[in-house]
Design a protein around this motif. Structure first.
Motif, PDB file in Angstrom:
ATOM      1  N   ARG A  17       0.240  -5.996   6.902  1.00 36.91           N
ATOM      2  CA  ARG A  17      -0.026  -4.647   6.162  1.00 36.91           C
ATOM      3  C   ARG A  17       1.479  -4.205   5.962  1.00 36.91           C
ATOM      4  NH1 ARG A  17       0.599  -0.391   4.560  1.00 36.91           N
ATOM      5  NH2 ARG A  17      -0.938   1.347   4.670  1.00 36.91           N
ATOM      6  N   ASP A  18       2.231  -4.251   6.765  1.00 37.30           N
ATOM      7  CA  ASP A  18       3.711  -3.737   6.576  1.00 37.30           C
ATOM      8  C   ASP A  18       4.446  -4.569   5.349  1.00 37.30           C
ATOM      9  OD1 ASP A  18       3.399  -1.888   8.896  1.00 37.30           O
ATOM     10  OD2 ASP A  18       4.722  -3.135   9.934  1.00 37.30           O
ATOM     11  N   ASP A  19       4.102  -5.561   4.945  1.00 35.40           N
ATOM     12  CA  ASP A  19       4.684  -6.377   3.718  1.00 35.40           C
ATOM     13  C   ASP A  19       3.929  -5.789   2.211  1.00 35.40           C
ATOM     14  OD1 ASP A  19       6.009  -8.308   5.297  1.00 35.40           O
ATOM     15  OD2 ASP A  19       4.225  -9.068   5.931  1.00 35.40           O
ATOM     16  N   PHE A  20       2.820  -4.983   2.429  1.00 36.39           N
ATOM     17  CA  PHE A  20       1.982  -4.607   1.320  1.00 36.39           C
ATOM     18  C   PHE A  20       3.063  -3.312   0.795  1.00 36.39           C
ATOM     19  CE2 PHE A  20      -0.866  -2.551  -1.562  1.00 36.39           C
ATOM     20  CZ  PHE A  20      -1.384  -3.599  -2.125  1.00 36.39           C
ATOM     21  N   LEU A  21       3.404  -3.413  -0.695  1.00 33.55           N
ATOM     22  CA  LEU A  21       4.124  -2.278  -1.206  1.00 33.55           C
ATOM     23  C   LEU A  21       3.184  -1.216  -1.867  1.00 33.55           C
ATOM     24  CD1 LEU A  21       6.366  -4.727  -3.336  1.00 33.55           C
ATOM     25  CD2 LEU A  21       6.636  -3.631  -1.228  1.00 33.55           C
ATOM     26  N   VAL A  22       3.172  -0.099  -1.057  1.00 34.61           N
ATOM     27  CA  VAL A  22       2.480   1.022  -1.321  1.00 34.61           C
ATOM     28  C   VAL A  22       3.038   1.858  -2.571  1.00 34.61           C
ATOM     29  CG1 VAL A  22       1.206   2.918  -0.379  1.00 34.61           C
ATOM     30  CG2 VAL A  22       1.450   1.013   0.940  1.00 34.61           C
ATOM     31  N   ALA A  23       2.101   1.997  -3.643  1.00 36.32           N
ATOM     32  CA  ALA A  23       2.780   3.102  -4.748  1.00 36.32           C
ATOM     33  C   ALA A  23       1.396   4.013  -5.089  1.00 36.32           C
ATOM     34  CB  ALA A  23       3.191   2.051  -5.535  1.00 36.32           C
ATOM     35  N   PRO A  24       1.740   4.745  -6.007  1.00 34.90           N
ATOM     36  CA  PRO A  24       0.587   5.604  -6.404  1.00 34.90           C
ATOM     37  C   PRO A  24      -0.487   4.709  -7.240  1.00 34.90           C
ATOM     38  CG  PRO A  24       2.544   6.590  -7.247  1.00 34.90           C
ATOM     39  CD  PRO A  24       2.859   5.215  -6.712  1.00 34.90           C
ATOM     40  N   CYS A  25      -0.334   3.508  -7.735  1.00 34.85           N
ATOM     41  CA  CYS A  25      -1.187   2.687  -8.488  1.00 34.85           C
ATOM     42  C   CYS A  25      -2.100   2.124  -7.397  1.00 34.85           C
ATOM     43  CB  CYS A  25      -0.648   1.595  -9.254  1.00 34.85           C
ATOM     44  SG  CYS A  25       0.290   0.480  -8.466  1.00 34.85           S
ATOM     45  N   ASN A  26      -1.960   2.040  -6.137  1.00 30.34           N
ATOM     46  CA  ASN A  26      -2.817   1.298  -5.223  1.00 30.34           C
ATOM     47  C   ASN A  26      -3.022   2.069  -3.918  1.00 30.34           C
ATOM     48  OD1 ASN A  26      -0.311   0.924  -3.601  1.00 30.34           O
ATOM     49  ND2 ASN A  26       0.288  -0.922  -4.450  1.00 30.34           N
ATOM     50  N   ALA A  27      -2.654   3.193  -3.908  1.00 28.94           N
ATOM     51  CA  ALA A  27      -2.500   4.007  -2.808  1.00 28.94           C
ATOM     52  C   ALA A  27      -4.166   4.224  -2.260  1.00 28.94           C
ATOM     53  CB  ALA A  27      -1.934   5.488  -2.866  1.00 28.94           C
ATOM     54  N   LEU A  28      -4.836   4.578  -3.135  1.00 27.37           N
ATOM     55  CA  LEU A  28      -6.348   4.591  -2.956  1.00 27.37           C
ATOM     56  C   LEU A  28      -6.977   3.383  -2.070  1.00 27.37           C
ATOM     57  CD1 LEU A  28      -8.986   6.160  -2.758  1.00 27.37           C
ATOM     58  CD2 LEU A  28      -9.492   5.502  -5.127  1.00 27.37           C
ATOM     59  N   ALA A  29      -6.585   2.312  -2.670  1.00 23.66           N
ATOM     60  CA  ALA A  29      -7.147   1.146  -2.255  1.00 23.66           C
ATOM     61  C   ALA A  29      -6.383   0.753  -0.715  1.00 23.66           C
ATOM     62  CB  ALA A  29      -6.670  -0.111  -3.317  1.00 23.66           C
ATOM     63  N   VAL A  30      -5.377   1.348  -0.599  1.00 23.94           N
ATOM     64  CA  VAL A  30      -4.835   0.881   0.740  1.00 23.94           C
ATOM     65  C   VAL A  30      -5.277   2.072   1.769  1.00 23.94           C
ATOM     66  CG1 VAL A  30      -2.629   1.186   2.076  1.00 23.94           C
ATOM     67  CG2 VAL A  30      -2.629   0.135  -0.023  1.00 23.94           C
ATOM     68  N   SER A  31      -5.706   3.051   1.355  1.00 31.79           N
ATOM     69  CA  SER A  31      -6.231   4.256   2.299  1.00 31.79           C
ATOM     70  C   SER A  31      -7.506   3.791   2.579  1.00 31.79           C
ATOM     71  CB  SER A  31      -6.149   5.564   1.528  1.00 31.79           C
ATOM     72  OG  SER A  31      -6.765   6.501   2.316  1.00 31.79           O
TER      73      SER A  31
END
Length: 227
Positions: A17-31
């Protein structure tokens, strides 16, 4: 400082999980992956372009949910009733658009999983509405599922992704390499992946260290995809 030379080592993709790069384009998916226990009903579609991190997030979810991960094309030989008793992630759904038997298996897995209180994650390239599965009942169930779409990366995410992809290959580019690449490659996850692989291969073939000059030569030679 000694120059960094590439070694012919297998790339080891970091999928924590800590290796995943979170950005606006994927923030919903991560959430939604982080809050998977609140899915209602207990299923989610995760879609996006190639290389967007769908498999990475599927592994993050599987670790948390104790889920099994399998490719959609392998459903034909899977023990559907057993899979349906727990959490399961099925990847690359569009791949079975021409495989009637696999679609039928996924349809039964979907129904049995929800009936048994299990949880289902489905992944695929592009919006689920474009998966065009010929089995109407299956497509309708997917259409009625909450969907988290990952969009194309912005420059900040693309830069971070290039650094991560190099690191997965035990390569650590000088500070001028990534800024050089950004305006010269297509803004997509797949292009970042292919560019890093091509530069690594070119460095190994020419026995040259990872530098801006090497990256430029790889682009000029056509071994790395250019914009």
């Amino acid at each position: 400082m000694a120059q960094q030379l590439g070694l012919d080592l297998p790339a080891r993709t970091a999928r924590g999980r800590d290796d995943f790069l979170v950005a606006p384009c994927n923030a919903l998916a991560v959430s939604l992956i982080d809050g998977w226990e609140g899915w209602h009903p207990r299923k989610l579609v995760l879609s996006g372009p190639p290389g967007a991190g769908k498999t990475h997030l599927a592994h993050v979810w599987a670790e948390r949910a104790g889920a099994v991960i399998l490719d959609a094309a392998d459903l034909v030989d899977a023990d559907i009733p057993t899979l349906a008793q727990g959490a399961v992630a099925v990847e690359d759904i569009p791949r079975i658009a021409t495989q009637a038997e696999a679609q039928t298996a996924l349809f039964h897995l979907h129904n049995l999983t929800l009936a048994s209180g299990g949880t289902l994650l489905l992944t695929g390239t592009g919006p689920a509405a474009h998966w065009a599965l010929p089995l109407p009942d299956l497509q309708s169930r997917i259409a009625g599922t909450l969907e988290a779409q990952i969009d194309a990366p912005d420059d900040a995410l693309l830069a971070a992704l290039l650094v991560k992809l190099f690191a997965d290959r035990q390569l650590f580019p000088p500070a001028d390499v990534v800024p050089f690449l950004l305006p010269r490659i297509e803004r997509s996850f797949a292009a970042a992946r292919d560019t890093v692989a091509a530069i690594d291969a070119y460095g190994l073939a020419t026995k040259r260290p990872l530098t801006r000059a090497l990256a430029s030569a790889a682009l000029d030679k056509g071994t790395a995809p250019a914009r």
